[in-house]
Design a protein around this motif. Structure first.
Motif, PDB file in Angstrom:
ATOM      1  N   LYS A  83       0.850  -1.184   0.000  1.00  0.00           N
ATOM      2  CA  LYS A  83       0.000   0.000   0.000  1.00  0.00           C
ATOM      3  C   LYS A  83       0.892   1.242   0.000  1.00  0.00           C
ATOM      4  O   LYS A  83       1.833   1.350   0.769  1.00  0.00           O
ATOM      5  CB  LYS A  83      -0.907   0.000   1.233  1.00  0.00           C
ATOM      6  CG  LYS A  83      -1.878   1.138   1.238  1.00  0.00           C
ATOM      7  CD  LYS A  83      -2.829   1.077   2.400  1.00  0.00           C
ATOM      8  CE  LYS A  83      -3.771   2.269   2.296  1.00  0.00           C
ATOM      9  NZ  LYS A  83      -4.855   2.189   3.247  1.00  0.00           N
ATOM     10  N   GLY A  84       0.598   2.151  -0.910  1.00  0.00           N
ATOM     11  CA  GLY A  84       1.384   3.373  -1.023  1.00  0.00           C
ATOM     12  C   GLY A  84       2.487   3.302  -2.064  1.00  0.00           C
ATOM     13  O   GLY A  84       3.094   4.318  -2.398  1.00  0.00           O
ATOM     14  N   ASP A  85       2.782   2.108  -2.591  1.00  0.00           N
ATOM     15  CA  ASP A  85       3.801   1.987  -3.632  1.00  0.00           C
ATOM     16  C   ASP A  85       3.279   2.563  -4.944  1.00  0.00           C
ATOM     17  O   ASP A  85       2.103   2.418  -5.271  1.00  0.00           O
ATOM     18  CB  ASP A  85       4.169   0.519  -3.867  1.00  0.00           C
ATOM     19  CG  ASP A  85       5.025  -0.055  -2.768  1.00  0.00           C
ATOM     20  OD1 ASP A  85       5.617   0.735  -2.012  1.00  0.00           O
ATOM     21  OD2 ASP A  85       5.098  -1.289  -2.651  1.00  0.00           O
ATOM     22  N   ALA A 117       8.070  -0.450 -12.489  1.00  0.00           N
ATOM     23  CA  ALA A 117       7.384   0.310 -11.454  1.00  0.00           C
ATOM     24  C   ALA A 117       8.396   0.805 -10.432  1.00  0.00           C
ATOM     25  O   ALA A 117       9.410   0.160 -10.178  1.00  0.00           O
ATOM     26  CB  ALA A 117       6.328  -0.548 -10.777  1.00  0.00           C
ATOM     27  N   GLU A 118       8.109   1.969  -9.831  1.00  0.00           N
ATOM     28  CA  GLU A 118       9.053   2.578  -8.897  1.00  0.00           C
ATOM     29  C   GLU A 118       9.368   1.682  -7.716  1.00  0.00           C
ATOM     30  O   GLU A 118      10.475   1.681  -7.214  1.00  0.00           O
ATOM     31  CB  GLU A 118       8.503   3.910  -8.376  1.00  0.00           C
ATOM     32  CG  GLU A 118       8.672   5.035  -9.345  1.00  0.00           C
ATOM     33  CD  GLU A 118       8.212   6.359  -8.770  1.00  0.00           C
ATOM     34  OE1 GLU A 118       8.123   6.505  -7.547  1.00  0.00           O
ATOM     35  OE2 GLU A 118       7.938   7.257  -9.572  1.00  0.00           O
ATOM     36  N   TYR A 119       8.393   0.919  -7.242  1.00  0.00           N
ATOM     37  CA  TYR A 119       8.648   0.121  -6.049  1.00  0.00           C
ATOM     38  C   TYR A 119       9.628  -1.011  -6.327  1.00  0.00           C
ATOM     39  O   TYR A 119      10.157  -1.622  -5.410  1.00  0.00           O
ATOM     40  CB  TYR A 119       7.342  -0.428  -5.453  1.00  0.00           C
ATOM     41  CG  TYR A 119       6.762  -1.623  -6.145  1.00  0.00           C
ATOM     42  CD1 TYR A 119       6.993  -2.902  -5.682  1.00  0.00           C
ATOM     43  CD2 TYR A 119       5.965  -1.472  -7.272  1.00  0.00           C
ATOM     44  CE1 TYR A 119       6.461  -4.004  -6.310  1.00  0.00           C
ATOM     45  CE2 TYR A 119       5.423  -2.559  -7.902  1.00  0.00           C
ATOM     46  CZ  TYR A 119       5.669  -3.818  -7.420  1.00  0.00           C
ATOM     47  OH  TYR A 119       5.131  -4.910  -8.049  1.00  0.00           O
ATOM     48  N   ARG A 120       9.900  -1.273  -7.605  1.00  0.00           N
ATOM     49  CA  ARG A 120      10.849  -2.325  -7.958  1.00  0.00           C
ATOM     50  C   ARG A 120      12.207  -1.761  -8.358  1.00  0.00           C
ATOM     51  O   ARG A 120      13.122  -2.500  -8.663  1.00  0.00           O
ATOM     52  CB  ARG A 120      10.297  -3.142  -9.134  1.00  0.00           C
ATOM     53  CG  ARG A 120       9.049  -3.929  -8.852  1.00  0.00           C
ATOM     54  CD  ARG A 120       9.268  -5.065  -7.890  1.00  0.00           C
ATOM     55  NE  ARG A 120      10.269  -5.997  -8.332  1.00  0.00           N
ATOM     56  CZ  ARG A 120      10.032  -7.021  -9.116  1.00  0.00           C
ATOM     57  NH1 ARG A 120       8.823  -7.268  -9.554  1.00  0.00           N
ATOM     58  NH2 ARG A 120      10.996  -7.825  -9.463  1.00  0.00           N
ATOM     59  N   GLY A 121      12.339  -0.431  -8.390  1.00  0.00           N
ATOM     60  CA  GLY A 121      13.575   0.172  -8.848  1.00  0.00           C
ATOM     61  C   GLY A 121      14.277   0.963  -7.760  1.00  0.00           C
ATOM     62  O   GLY A 121      13.900   0.943  -6.596  1.00  0.00           O
ATOM     63  N   VAL A 122      15.343   1.648  -8.167  1.00  0.00           N
ATOM     64  CA  VAL A 122      16.163   2.444  -7.259  1.00  0.00           C
ATOM     65  C   VAL A 122      16.062   3.897  -7.690  1.00  0.00           C
ATOM     66  O   VAL A 122      16.287   4.215  -8.851  1.00  0.00           O
ATOM     67  CB  VAL A 122      17.647   1.996  -7.342  1.00  0.00           C
ATOM     68  CG1 VAL A 122      18.498   2.784  -6.368  1.00  0.00           C
ATOM     69  CG2 VAL A 122      17.769   0.509  -7.104  1.00  0.00           C
TER      70      VAL A 122
END
Length: 152
Positions: A34-36, A51-56
């Protein structure tokens, strides 16, 4: 006829078991929380969308941002603050029970739609701000390679 149906059911069960074994669900750690942010961003090194939650993400130093872009960033930041104030005023109005009782169903629906629109605008402006002020990488190796190529 019974043998044919039984054979089809047996084949279906075998295929189901095969696919269940070959393609299991990923672990919960890999799923968004939640929030990702799940909208794709392109890696600044390879261009791969992820997706941003999988990257740096890494903040770009202010010295490397052009003056025109800094003006645009400050303008975007001001717009984000203005939208945040509007969102807060909507939230305060939604919590006011006396005010809610005076509204009709249509007015409540319009207020809800306006609130959703403000939330969407806020998200989009924040995404623009992130894209202008941060680098995005698929992984730490790409981040290191990106900086190794930038160094003379």
């Amino acid at each position: 006829m019974f043998a044919f149906v039984f054979t089809l059911i047996l084949i279906w069960l075998a295929m189901w078991a095969f696919f269940k074994f070959m393609y299991p669900k990923p672990p919960k750690e890999f799923m968004p929380k939640k929030g990702d942010v799940i909208t794709p961003r392109d890696c600044d090194f390879c261009g791969y969308p992820l997706a941003e939650y999988r990257g740096v993400m890494e903040t770009i130093p202010k010295a490397q941002i052009a003056e025109a872009e800094q003006k645009q960033i400050s303008k975007l930041a001001a717009e984000v603050d203005a939208i945040k104030q509007q969102v807060l005023s909507h939230e305060a109005a939604a919590k006011d029970k006396a005010h809610q009782k005076t509204l009709t169903r249509q007015q409540k629906k319009q207020a809800s739609a306006q609130y959703e629109q403000l939330q969407k605008q806020l998200f989009e402006k924040n995404q623009q701000l992130k894209k202008m002020t941060s680098w995005f990488f698929c992984n730490y190796d790409h981040q290191a390679d990106f900086h190794a190529r930038r160094a003379p």
